[in-house]
Write a protein that holds these residues in place. Structure first.
Motif, PDB file in Angstrom:
ATOM      1  N   GLY A   1       0.670  -1.320  -0.025  1.00 15.96           N
ATOM      2  CA  GLY A   1       0.120  -0.096   0.072  1.00 15.96           C
ATOM      3  C   GLY A   1       0.959   1.305   0.128  1.00 15.96           C
ATOM      4  N   LEU A   2       1.699   1.333   0.767  1.00 14.10           N
ATOM      5  CA  LEU A   2       2.634   2.523   0.901  1.00 14.10           C
ATOM      6  C   LEU A   2       3.445   2.770  -0.236  1.00 14.10           C
ATOM      7  CD1 LEU A   2       3.598   2.422   4.828  1.00 14.10           C
ATOM      8  CD2 LEU A   2       1.651   3.823   3.536  1.00 14.10           C
ATOM      9  N   SER A   3       4.164   1.607  -0.679  1.00  9.71           N
ATOM     10  CA  SER A   3       4.850   1.986  -1.742  1.00  9.71           C
ATOM     11  C   SER A   3       4.130   2.216  -3.093  1.00  9.71           C
ATOM     12  CB  SER A   3       5.922   0.701  -1.951  1.00  9.71           C
ATOM     13  OG  SER A   3       5.075  -0.449  -1.990  1.00  9.71           O
ATOM     14  N   VAL A   4       3.161   1.755  -3.291  1.00  6.92           N
ATOM     15  CA  VAL A   4       2.264   2.072  -4.350  1.00  6.92           C
ATOM     16  C   VAL A   4       1.859   3.518  -4.427  1.00  6.92           C
ATOM     17  CG1 VAL A   4      -0.035   1.806  -5.444  1.00  6.92           C
ATOM     18  CG2 VAL A   4       1.268  -0.089  -4.886  1.00  6.92           C
ATOM     19  N   MET A   5       1.554   3.846  -3.102  1.00  8.70           N
ATOM     20  CA  MET A   5       1.141   5.527  -2.792  1.00  8.70           C
ATOM     21  C   MET A   5       2.342   6.223  -3.094  1.00  8.70           C
ATOM     22  SD  MET A   5       0.301   7.089   0.761  1.00  8.70           S
ATOM     23  CE  MET A   5       1.908   7.228   1.137  1.00  8.70           C
ATOM     24  N   ALA A   6       3.450   6.027  -2.397  1.00  7.12           N
ATOM     25  CA  ALA A   6       4.704   6.780  -2.590  1.00  7.12           C
ATOM     26  C   ALA A   6       4.966   7.090  -4.116  1.00  7.12           C
ATOM     27  CB  ALA A   6       5.760   6.099  -1.876  1.00  7.12           C
TER      28      ALA A   6
ATOM     29  N   ILE B   1      -0.406  -6.419 -16.939  1.00  6.03           N
ATOM     30  CA  ILE B   1       0.884  -5.942 -16.676  1.00  6.03           C
ATOM     31  C   ILE B   1       1.680  -7.167 -16.270  1.00  6.03           C
ATOM     32  CG2 ILE B   1       2.413  -4.462 -15.435  1.00  6.03           C
ATOM     33  CD1 ILE B   1      -0.281  -2.418 -15.735  1.00  6.03           C
ATOM     34  N   ILE B   2       1.139  -7.744 -15.230  1.00  5.52           N
ATOM     35  CA  ILE B   2       1.679  -8.941 -14.742  1.00  5.52           C
ATOM     36  C   ILE B   2       2.244 -10.005 -15.739  1.00  5.52           C
ATOM     37  CG2 ILE B   2       1.943 -10.906 -13.126  1.00  5.52           C
ATOM     38  CD1 ILE B   2       1.828  -8.766 -11.436  1.00  5.52           C
ATOM     39  N   ALA B   3       1.494 -10.188 -16.731  1.00  6.23           N
ATOM     40  CA  ALA B   3       1.497 -11.302 -17.753  1.00  6.23           C
ATOM     41  C   ALA B   3       2.914 -10.684 -18.602  1.00  6.23           C
ATOM     42  CB  ALA B   3       0.422 -11.183 -18.625  1.00  6.23           C
ATOM     43  N   ILE B   4       2.886  -9.468 -18.815  1.00 11.64           N
ATOM     44  CA  ILE B   4       4.165  -8.759 -19.555  1.00 11.64           C
ATOM     45  C   ILE B   4       5.353  -8.877 -18.941  1.00 11.64           C
ATOM     46  CG2 ILE B   4       4.743  -6.630 -20.681  1.00 11.64           C
ATOM     47  CD1 ILE B   4       1.874  -5.994 -21.221  1.00 11.64           C
ATOM     48  N   LEU B   5       5.251  -8.564 -17.645  1.00 12.50           N
ATOM     49  CA  LEU B   5       6.572  -8.804 -16.768  1.00 12.50           C
ATOM     50  C   LEU B   5       7.020 -10.122 -16.478  1.00 12.50           C
ATOM     51  CD1 LEU B   5       5.722  -5.870 -14.218  1.00 12.50           C
ATOM     52  CD2 LEU B   5       7.169  -5.631 -16.359  1.00 12.50           C
ATOM     53  N   GLN B   6       6.091 -11.079 -16.700  1.00 11.56           N
ATOM     54  CA  GLN B   6       6.383 -12.379 -16.518  1.00 11.56           C
ATOM     55  C   GLN B   6       6.708 -12.736 -15.087  1.00 11.56           C
ATOM     56  OE1 GLN B   6       8.904 -13.475 -19.623  1.00 11.56           O
ATOM     57  NE2 GLN B   6       7.306 -13.985 -20.971  1.00 11.56           N
ATOM     58  N   ASN B   7       6.681 -13.930 -14.516  1.00 14.42           N
ATOM     59  CA  ASN B   7       7.267 -14.334 -13.298  1.00 14.42           C
ATOM     60  C   ASN B   7       6.511 -13.546 -11.825  1.00 14.42           C
ATOM     61  OD1 ASN B   7       8.618 -16.383 -14.497  1.00 14.42           O
ATOM     62  ND2 ASN B   7      10.420 -14.968 -14.639  1.00 14.42           N
ATOM     63  N   PRO B   8       5.231 -13.764 -11.500  1.00 14.19           N
ATOM     64  CA  PRO B   8       4.523 -12.764 -10.704  1.00 14.19           C
ATOM     65  C   PRO B   8       5.543 -12.790  -9.270  1.00 14.19           C
ATOM     66  CG  PRO B   8       3.258 -14.678 -11.432  1.00 14.19           C
ATOM     67  CD  PRO B   8       4.453 -14.789 -12.233  1.00 14.19           C
ATOM     68  N   SER B   9       5.707 -11.661  -8.631  1.00 12.76           N
ATOM     69  CA  SER B   9       6.304 -11.449  -7.493  1.00 12.76           C
ATOM     70  C   SER B   9       5.655 -10.239  -6.860  1.00 12.76           C
ATOM     71  CB  SER B   9       7.727 -11.290  -7.578  1.00 12.76           C
ATOM     72  OG  SER B   9       8.132 -10.155  -8.337  1.00 12.76           O
ATOM     73  N   LEU B  10       6.226 -10.003  -5.799  1.00 12.19           N
ATOM     74  CA  LEU B  10       5.604  -8.912  -4.814  1.00 12.19           C
ATOM     75  C   LEU B  10       6.143  -7.571  -5.604  1.00 12.19           C
ATOM     76  CD1 LEU B  10       4.415  -8.790  -2.137  1.00 12.19           C
ATOM     77  CD2 LEU B  10       6.386  -8.212  -1.050  1.00 12.19           C
ATOM     78  N   GLU B  11       7.195  -7.452  -6.033  1.00 11.15           N
ATOM     79  CA  GLU B  11       7.794  -6.203  -6.738  1.00 11.15           C
ATOM     80  C   GLU B  11       6.909  -5.958  -8.232  1.00 11.15           C
ATOM     81  OE1 GLU B  11      10.164  -8.645  -5.986  1.00 11.15           O
ATOM     82  OE2 GLU B  11      10.312  -7.434  -3.909  1.00 11.15           O
ATOM     83  N   LYS B  12       6.445  -7.010  -8.669  1.00 10.66           N
ATOM     84  CA  LYS B  12       5.862  -6.831  -9.824  1.00 10.66           C
ATOM     85  C   LYS B  12       4.388  -6.376  -9.768  1.00 10.66           C
ATOM     86  CE  LYS B  12       9.074  -9.618 -12.528  1.00 10.66           C
ATOM     87  NZ  LYS B  12       9.514 -10.731 -12.814  1.00 10.66           N
ATOM     88  N   THR B  13       3.790  -7.140  -8.572  1.00 14.48           N
ATOM     89  CA  THR B  13       2.582  -6.577  -8.121  1.00 14.48           C
ATOM     90  C   THR B  13       2.369  -4.892  -7.819  1.00 14.48           C
ATOM     91  OG1 THR B  13       2.434  -8.447  -7.137  1.00 14.48           O
ATOM     92  CG2 THR B  13       0.745  -6.781  -6.346  1.00 14.48           C
ATOM     93  N   ILE B  14       3.458  -4.536  -7.236  1.00 13.68           N
ATOM     94  CA  ILE B  14       3.501  -3.056  -7.028  1.00 13.68           C
ATOM     95  C   ILE B  14       3.615  -2.240  -8.180  1.00 13.68           C
ATOM     96  CG2 ILE B  14       4.952  -1.227  -5.885  1.00 13.68           C
ATOM     97  CD1 ILE B  14       5.763  -3.337  -3.513  1.00 13.68           C
ATOM     98  N   VAL B  15       4.419  -2.616  -9.220  1.00 13.83           N
ATOM     99  CA  VAL B  15       4.453  -2.037 -10.401  1.00 13.83           C
ATOM    100  C   VAL B  15       3.205  -1.933 -11.087  1.00 13.83           C
ATOM    101  CG1 VAL B  15       5.277  -1.867 -12.812  1.00 13.83           C
ATOM    102  CG2 VAL B  15       6.798  -2.589 -10.868  1.00 13.83           C
ATOM    103  N   ALA B  16       2.583  -3.126 -11.372  1.00 15.25           N
ATOM    104  CA  ALA B  16       1.353  -3.441 -11.749  1.00 15.25           C
ATOM    105  C   ALA B  16       0.007  -2.351 -11.151  1.00 15.25           C
ATOM    106  CB  ALA B  16       0.550  -4.698 -12.015  1.00 15.25           C
TER     107      ALA B  16
END
Lengths: 303, 328
Positions: free
Chosen positions: A106-111, A154-169
């Protein structure tokens, strides 16, 4: 109570009441917002001290205590107050550690959204012309696609789901709100005389943008940011539930709900408890955000 | 006169306006053709009704907008051909005071910061010198030192206007554009602010471009008066001359509408018919002819040339005829 404050203040200092004191006086009138703040503080403290507070490691599997119900039910065990999941991991410890992930997301997405949103919004408002059109249309495009579908894409484009990629998406999905908000309030501020006066005094664009206009646009952005945290948590939990967010064995709430869904009839606490954690967190953030808006928005302020 | 610091020649400003989605663009002539000279220590008042182009003129002179035609000389330098360095220097010479003191101060900036900002961006004074300059200016406009760290919302309208004046003077300008500086103020505060402006004008040798629709204020403060109607100057001359004997029928109508604090004085009232025409489609010839009580056929054909009659410039075919304006 109120009388004490007004009597004490002039003696303590002849200075004007600070803007924070003014904000707090207005904020605490809203009981729901204060309750939200209290609960939210407890969740934050739990997240910070999860290592100390949690009775077990969130990853340790107790093979002899699989799918134990919460302690107050028949067959429960006070060693595992909220029971255990299908692999014998302690639910309480997992939920406590899960608070870390949810709040971190939540916080990193917000920042990141604030920084990018304020930057793009100000750029659009100040440049005008084709750059403004380009930024605004891209934001319209993002809004046009349902947010969860876009996040999955976006997760599909970035491949290999992870916490960081969730934040990006989730950041990309929530960006348009900030950009539009900042652009609209910057445009309305730019029409005001004090901005013209600053231009006439020779203030150049960058300073005009960051020092003159930006501080006057921030109040709605702060409110949006507070409410945006809860949306980001929900969005990330949805991705986790679908298996596209944090990967096992990470004790992320959404993923916990997803893992437990096959036991919803037989052992409902495995699904319910992390879901309840999401609910409580999101509600407390929303209550807090509403109070923040009432306290910061001069248009809603009672005189 | 040699001490002219600003000269405008045939200044013109058009705005392109889109009329509806399929309407194409229309051109609004906000300012058709205006020439005048500002001199150090003197006040030129610009009067006219709403929409006549007064504020556009102010925006052109302060370089917020570029003129569409004509030329503007500040300190003898033509702005159209000035180098960026010259423009930066000239920008400091012209400052502006706005009508609404509630919108002209940044609500998130303390008074001190607002006063220091022009110095930060224009000079390389040290922080300490900036503070002392700002405090001196604060005292100069009649505010107290403890106001330095306060925010604009803690001040009344009159005090805010004083702050706006102080901020405008920080760059030591020689020209001040006053865009209806006292219209938003309470009548009891007006005189104080006008007197302050008068004192500051003498102290700093300021040239004022005083935009107003309040003729009683103009009479009090102006050395020269320019009357504009629909973007064109119709009469320009010394304040005393114009107030004593207006020649243009529009000026006469304006003056006859000013209330006089003498119940015994008999006044002829000239009441104009109709509204200010749309600047999209200005009338042919003299823009005032549809409302003019003295209109003759020639007025509809061409805009009257500016002539000098008895010490003032006036653009009217009938200015020489000493005809009484029919009332009503």
């Amino acid at each position: 109570m109120a009388a004490d404050v007004t009597l004490a203040a002039p003696i303590a200092s002849s200075a004007q009441p600070s803007s924070f004191a003014e904000f707090w006086a207005s904020f605490r009138e809203n009981k729901g917002a204060v309750a939200g703040l209290v609960v939210l503080s407890l969740i934050v403290l739990t997240a910070i001290f999860a290592d100390v507070l949690a009775p077990h490691s969130p990853l340790e599997q107790f093979r002899d205590a699989v799918k134990l119900p919460p302690a107050w039910y028949e067959g429960g065990n006070w060693a595992f107050p909220l029971g255990t999941d299908a692999l014998g991991r302690d639910m309480l410890s997992r939920i406590m550690h899960g608070a870390r992930y949810s709040l971190f997301i939540g916080l990193s997405v917000m920042a990141v959204s604030i920084v990018c949103g304020v930057g793009l919004g100000l750029l659009a408002a100040f440049s005008g012309g084709w750059l403004d059109t380009a930024i605004s249309r891209v934001m319209d495009l993002i809004v046009a696609i349902p947010s969860l579908v876009l996040a999955i894409l976006i997760i599909a484009i970035l491949q290999n789901p992870s916490l960081e990629k969730t934040i990006v998406a989730v950041t990309v999905v929530s960006l348009p709100r900030y950009v539009r908000l900042v652009r609209a309030s910057a445009l309305s501020e730019m029409g005001k005389d004090y901005v013209t006066a600053a231009k006439v005094a020779g203030v150049a664009s960058l300073r005009l943008m960051l020092r003159t206009v930006l501080p006057n646009c921030l109040a709605p952005v702060i409110v949006q940011a507070a409410l945006g945290v809860s949306d980001a948590i929900l969005e990330a939990a949805a991705l986790g539930f679908l298996g596209l967010g944090a990967q096992p064995p990470t004790p992320e709430w959404g993923a916990m709900v997803g893992d437990g869904r096959e036991f919803i009839r037989s052992e409902p606490w495995i699904v319910t408890l992390p879901g309840l954690a999401i609910l409580v967190t999101v509600i407390s953030i929303n209550l807090f955000g509403d109070g923040l808006r009432d306290a910061l928005d001069p248009k809603l302020k009672r005189s | 006169m040699s001490d002219a610091i600003l000269e405008a020649k045939d200044l013109r400003r058009d705005y392109e306006v889109r009329r509806g989605f399929f309407g194409g663009t229309g051109i609004v002539k906000a300012l058709a053709s205006v020439s005048f000279t500002l001199r150090a220590g003197k006040t030129l008042a610009v009067v006219g009704e709403s929409g006549s182009g007064k504020s556009t003129l102010g925006r052109l002179v302060t370089m917020i907008e570029e003129p569409s035609g004509g030329s503007l000389f500040i300190d003898g330098i033509d702005l159209a051909t000035a180098t960026p360095q010259e423009r930066k220097r000239l920008r400091k010479e012209v400052q502006i005071i706005f009508q609404n003191p509630y919108g002209s101060l940044n609500p998130r900036q303390t008074i001190g910061a607002a006063l220091e900002e022009p110095l930060i961006v224009n000079t390389d004074l040290s922080g300490k010198d900036r503070v002392s300059e700002a405090r001196a200016m604060l005292a100069r406009v009649g505010l107290r030192p403890e106001h330095y760290n306060r925010y604009p919302h803690m001040f009344s309208g009159g005090q805010r206007q004083r702050i706006a004046i102080a901020r405008a003077l920080m760059t030591r300008p020689r020209i001040l554009v006053l865009d209806e500086p006292v219209s938003a103020l309470d009548v009891s505060i007006r005189a104080q602010v006008l007197n302050l402006l008068d004192v500051l004008q003498q102290e700093f040798e300021l040239a004022y471009l005083f935009i107003s629709h309040d003729l009683s204020v103009v009479k009090h403060i102006a050395d020269e008066v320019m009357v504009i109607y629909l973007g064109s100057a119709v009469e320009l001359g010394a304040s005393a001359t114009i107030f004593a004997e207006p020649r243009h029928p529009y000026t006469r109508a304006l003056l006859s509408a000013t209330p006089v604090a003498d119940p015994a004085a008999k006044k002829e009232r000239i009441i104009l018919k109709g509204e200010l025409p749309s600047p999209f489609a200005p009338p042919s010839g003299c823009s005032f002819h549809p409302r003019c009580p003295l209109v003759i056929p020639r007025c509809k054909e061409a805009f009257p040339p500016t002539e000098i009659i008895e010490g003032r410039e006036v653009a009217c075919y009938r200015a020489r005829d000493a005809v009484a304006v029919p009332a009503g």
